[in-house]
Design an enzyme around this catalytic site. Structure first.
Site, PDB file in Angstrom:
ATOM      1  N   LYS A 137       0.830  -1.209   0.000  1.00  0.00           N
ATOM      2  CA  LYS A 137       0.000   0.000   0.000  1.00  0.00           C
ATOM      3  C   LYS A 137       0.862   1.256   0.000  1.00  0.00           C
ATOM      4  O   LYS A 137       0.620   2.188  -0.778  1.00  0.00           O
ATOM      5  CB  LYS A 137      -0.940   0.005   1.202  1.00  0.00           C
ATOM      6  CG  LYS A 137      -1.943   1.154   1.180  1.00  0.00           C
ATOM      7  CD  LYS A 137      -2.741   1.242   2.466  1.00  0.00           C
ATOM      8  CE  LYS A 137      -1.956   1.979   3.523  1.00  0.00           C
ATOM      9  NZ  LYS A 137      -2.760   2.296   4.724  1.00  0.00           N
TER      10      LYS A 137
ATOM     11  N   ASP B 145      -6.766   1.082   1.004  1.00  0.00           N
ATOM     12  CA  ASP B 145      -6.840   1.087   2.465  1.00  0.00           C
ATOM     13  C   ASP B 145      -8.266   0.723   2.871  1.00  0.00           C
ATOM     14  O   ASP B 145      -9.062   0.287   2.047  1.00  0.00           O
ATOM     15  CB  ASP B 145      -6.418   2.448   3.025  1.00  0.00           C
ATOM     16  CG  ASP B 145      -7.401   3.555   2.656  1.00  0.00           C
ATOM     17  OD1 ASP B 145      -8.346   3.308   1.872  1.00  0.00           O
ATOM     18  OD2 ASP B 145      -7.228   4.682   3.164  1.00  0.00           O
TER      19      ASP B 145
END
Length: 210
Positions: free
Chosen positions: A120, A138
């Site tokens: 991420k 997320d």
């Protein structure tokens, strides 16, 4: 959602916010990388408060190493998991100097080899600092993708892969920012603002608020 509905969704996002940006404050790829590492399980507002004090003192790998782990902790003590994050930022800074001449690398493999950097974080840096068409997933983006029917998935990687397939190429560069802002301020976890949502007629969520 159908391809036509997805296209319309991003047309509306782009008309509402033609140039979406991260809410993390940064001026260089290194500052962004540090801010994203600090933002795990923390708010952007909280991270910005800390980095406004930290970056004038240490905003390069060499300056961060000179600051040291213990003094770094004092600047970020208001952020969750600050002990582990301080250790990662120091170790990451050391590797940047040893392997990359103090510069943030522009490829995923090198980024993910840095302490504290997962997929991420690498996606955020590649997208925001270097203009790559990556989508960092997320909890906000995962929620929006699943609720709306845009790109349902059982985990963040599955959602990411489906988003990369579903989002039209013309919108892929900014998709991460549009979706995270939508999840943060409209499609909220506890009580989504469905009456104020610009894509409510396209959304597949069965339990819309009124």
């Amino acid at each position: 959602m159908t391809p036509a509905e997805i296209h319309e969704m991003f047309v509306r996002f782009s008309e509402l916010n033609p140039a979406p940006k991260t809410e993390l404050e940064y001026r260089t790829p290194y500052e962004l990388l540090v801010a994203v590492i600090l933002s795990a399980q923390a708010t952007d507002v909280g991270v910005n408060k800390a980095t406004r004090r930290l970056f004038p003192v240490a905003n390069t790998p060499a300056a961060m190493l000179a600051l040291g782990e213990e003094r770094l902790k004092r600047y970020i003590a208001t952020i969750g998991l600050f002990n582990a994050k301080a250790a990662n930022v120091i170790a990451m800074s050391r590797l940047l100097l040893e392997r990359h001449g103090g510069e943030v690398p522009r490829d995923r493999e090198s980024l993910e080899a840095l302490p504290g950097v997962g997929r991420k974080t690498a996606n955020v840096v590649l997208n925001t600092a270097f203009g790559e068409s990556t989508i960092a997933v997320d909890t906000h983006i995962s929620r929006v993708a699943n609720r709306t029917g845009l790109a349902p998935g059982k985990n963040v990687r599955e959602v990411e892969d489906r988003l990369l397939e579903a989002v039209p190429a013309a919108f892929r560069q900014d998709a991460h920012h549009w979706l995270i802002l939508h999840g943060r301020y409209v499609c909220k976890a506890r009580k989504p603002d469905c009456p104020g949502c610009i894509v409510r007629d396209l959304c597949r969520f069965p339990d819309k608020t009124v």
